[in-house]
Design a protein around this motif. Structure first.
Motif: not given
Length: 295
Positions: A220-229
């Protein structure tokens, strides 16, 4: 009815604590400096292996009553801390939902931080488990020693990283500890516990849940921070280093515990006894990998 925490604050005469003792202040709170923590854990390793060498020429110590007292304090302390944490986190879950409770910064309350600190300091008390093993001349299994020391460092990293998902891992750990340390207490007094095998199964289930939760929070952290798609419900509070370290170490714990279970309960043996971590066939509920055989 007032929560247990409020009752204790109102009716138990507790000394006034300075801010750094009831809040996590890196560098000021006890054992909040990395060099101090590492030095303490190195001292633990030196101590237990020195005792093992000294005891090679001496008779094993029984220490029954001290051992029972140690485990009674840990099982009752784990139960009290579990109740205190539950009454703090359940209202957050009820009002805001599971994702908020797991991932929002608001789920890192002052009381929960204090409880996390207590849980962290308990990990250093649990190091005494290994001292008892060494004095009783029981094998110091790798899983036991590794997990005792690594778990203390894990708690240190999560306090520094303020990972909001910490309450899930700690609550599960405390639940297992209540049963595990009761098992040690009871068997030290001669009780026969039929469910010792299931403690290891509970520990494996605990780590599977832990990994699902921490992987979800980390993703959740990495997707929201670096991979918003990427599909994501939102970010998750905590530092990257703390999240990654937690994922890696808990994965190692799960693999080690599964191997312990296979070696102890599943793998055929040509010997008359099953291969045991320390002669009891029960893995320690916080991942220590060995129970204490009672004489």
């Amino acid at each position: 009815m007032a929560p247990l925490a409020d009752f204790l604050l109102q009716h138990v005469p507790l000394p006034h604590l300075p801010y750094y003792l009831n809040h996590w202040v890196p560098g000021a709170s006890p054992l909040s400096n990395q060099s101090t923590v590492v030095g303490t854990l190195v001292g633990y390793l030196v101590t237990i292996f020195s005792i093992r060498e000294i005891m090679k020429t001496r008779q094993a110590k029984r220490l029954q009553y001290l051992f029972q007292l140690h485990n009674l304090l840990l099982t009752s302390g784990s139960a009290l801390l579990l109740v205190l944490m539950a009454e703090e986190i359940l209202p957050i879950l009820w009002k805001n939902g599971l994702f908020y409770a797991m991932c929002n910064e608001g789920a890192w309350t002052e009381r929960l931080e204090f409880y996390y600190m207590i849980n962290y300091y308990i990990k250093f008390v649990e190091l005494i488990d290994t001292v008892f093993l060494a004095l009783k001349k029981k094998p110091l299994a790798f899983l036991h020693v590794f997990h005792h020391s690594a778990t203390a460092f894990l708690c240190f990293t999560q306090l520094n990283g303020k990972t909001s998902v910490s309450w899930v891992v700690i609550s599960l750990n405390l639940s297992v500890h209540v049963l595990m340390y009761y098992y040690y207490f009871a068997t030290a007094g001669g009780a026969k516990i039929w469910w010792k095998k299931y403690l290891t199964s509970m520990q494996i289930a605990q780590f599977i849940i832990d990994l699902f939760v921490v992987y979800f929070g980390t993703y959740s952290y990495f997707a929201a921070t670096y991979w918003p798609s990427m599909p994501v419900m939102g970010s998750c509070a905590g530092t990257e280093s703390a999240a990654l370290f937690g994922c890696g170490l808990l994965t190692a714990y799960l693999l080690l515990f599964i191997n312990f279970y296979i070696q102890t309960y599943r793998k055929p043996s040509t010997r008359s006894k099953k291969p045991l971590a320390n002669g009891n066939g029960v893995a320690n509920g916080n991942g220590n990998g060995a129970a204490h055989k009672q004489d």
